[in-house]
Design an enzyme around this catalytic site. Structure first.
Site, PDB file in Angstrom:
ATOM      1  N   GLY A  59      19.113  12.113 -80.662  1.00 21.42           N
ATOM      2  CA  GLY A  59      19.692  11.493 -79.707  1.00 21.42           C
ATOM      3  C   GLY A  59      20.839  10.651 -80.149  1.00 21.42           C
ATOM      4  O   GLY A  59      21.269  10.704 -81.279  1.00 21.42           O
ATOM      5  N   MET A 102      23.277   7.022 -80.766  1.00 22.62           N
ATOM      6  CA  MET A 102      22.862   5.680 -81.101  1.00 22.62           C
ATOM      7  C   MET A 102      22.213   4.819 -79.874  1.00 22.62           C
ATOM      8  O   MET A 102      22.620   5.191 -78.713  1.00 22.62           O
ATOM      9  CB  MET A 102      23.772   4.871 -81.949  1.00 22.62           C
ATOM     10  N   GLY A 120      16.804   4.553 -78.576  1.00 23.60           N
ATOM     11  CA  GLY A 120      15.294   4.200 -78.804  1.00 23.60           C
ATOM     12  C   GLY A 120      14.531   4.978 -80.146  1.00 23.60           C
ATOM     13  O   GLY A 120      13.416   5.119 -79.834  1.00 23.60           O
ATOM     14  N   GLU A 124      16.447   7.857 -89.383  1.00 20.13           N
ATOM     15  CA  GLU A 124      17.616   8.132 -90.030  1.00 20.13           C
ATOM     16  C   GLU A 124      17.955   9.505 -90.682  1.00 20.13           C
ATOM     17  O   GLU A 124      18.409   9.570 -91.709  1.00 20.13           O
ATOM     18  CB  GLU A 124      18.273   6.987 -90.886  1.00 20.13           C
ATOM     19  N   GLN A 150      19.267  11.905 -90.331  1.00 20.00           N
ATOM     20  CA  GLN A 150      20.552  12.568 -90.450  1.00 20.00           C
ATOM     21  C   GLN A 150      21.313  12.389 -91.790  1.00 20.00           C
ATOM     22  O   GLN A 150      22.242  13.236 -92.182  1.00 20.00           O
ATOM     23  CB  GLN A 150      21.445  12.215 -89.161  1.00 20.00           C
ATOM     24  N   VAL A 199      29.214   5.440 -92.924  1.00 22.00           N
ATOM     25  CA  VAL A 199      29.526   4.132 -92.979  1.00 22.00           C
ATOM     26  C   VAL A 199      28.597   3.404 -92.065  1.00 22.00           C
ATOM     27  O   VAL A 199      28.336   3.490 -91.012  1.00 22.00           O
ATOM     28  CB  VAL A 199      30.901   3.977 -92.718  1.00 22.00           C
TER      29      VAL A 199
END
Length: 216
Positions: A9, A11, A14, A87, A89, A171
């Site tokens: 999804g 940011m 949830g 996280e 990704q 970043v």
């Protein structure tokens, strides 16, 4: 059958909260899991949500072999019933391959959470590999909203409230950073294409160049 599941999804929808909930539900049933994360907003070795919930995690550093990490834990007498990765990704494609091996060879469920595309609408390498390998892909049901009220589908990076479309892919920032810092904002596709952030929309509404609408 054990599965590699990718929960994806934008940011602010949830993902981390659901990761924490899945971990809580399984630990309440006496199961023991390993939580990996990378570059969490709360700092190294933490999994946190914007609701204020936080737990300890293993920082999945660049070059870490996640499969070997699990095997070592079990070899030393540890118990691992499932794996959570937040996280995701930010992981390298070969680390996603290692997670698939955890499912196939060790027969453990792996729940991976991450955003699919970056601020340029390009796939993260880790997310791309998850899409290629996952047994199941689940879109998060909590819809993040653009400032206009429409469903947010894109992540935008901002500097001083102004949307940028160039720069390094990773970043670390968040959606609640001060406008003067590097931050992120979720937008609908229309406003992402137009590079219209909430700050830009507000400035446009207050601009003296905007002609007032007369009631007459």
């Amino acid at each position: 059958m054990p599965e590699l599941v990718f929960f994806s999804g934008t940011m602010d929808c949830g993902k981390s909260t659901l990761a924490l909930q899945i971990g809580h539900n399984r630990s309440a049933r006496g199961l023991q899991g390993v939580i990996f994360t990378r570059d969490d907003r709360a700092g190294e070795g933490k999994l946190s949500s914007r609701l204020g919930l936080v737990t300890d995690a293993v920082e999945a550093e660049e070059g870490m072999d996640l499969y070997t990490n699990i095997v070592d834990r079990v070899s030393r007498g540890g118990r691992v019933d499932y794996v959570i990765v937040d996280e995701a990704q930010f992981l390298a494609p070969d680390q996603i391959d290692q997670l698939a091996r955890v499912v196939d060879d060790l027969k453990l469920d792996v729940f991976a959470f991450g955003i699919t595309t970056d601020f340029r609408t390009k796939l993260f390498p880790g997310s791309q590999r998850l899409i290629e390998l996952a047994d199941r892909i689940e879109a998060l049901q909590v819809e993040a909203l653009c400032w206009c009220g429409a469903r947010a589908t894109h992540n935008a990076r901002t500097v001083g409230g102004v949307m940028v479309v160039e720069g390094e892919q990773v970043v670390v920032g968040d959606v609640d950073r001060p406008a003067t810092e590097i931050g992120y904002e979720v937008l609908c596709r229309r406003h992402h294409r137009r590079r219209t952030t909430s700050a830009a929309a507000k400035a446009g509404a207050l601009s003296p160049d905007v002609l007032p609408v007369s009631a007459g």
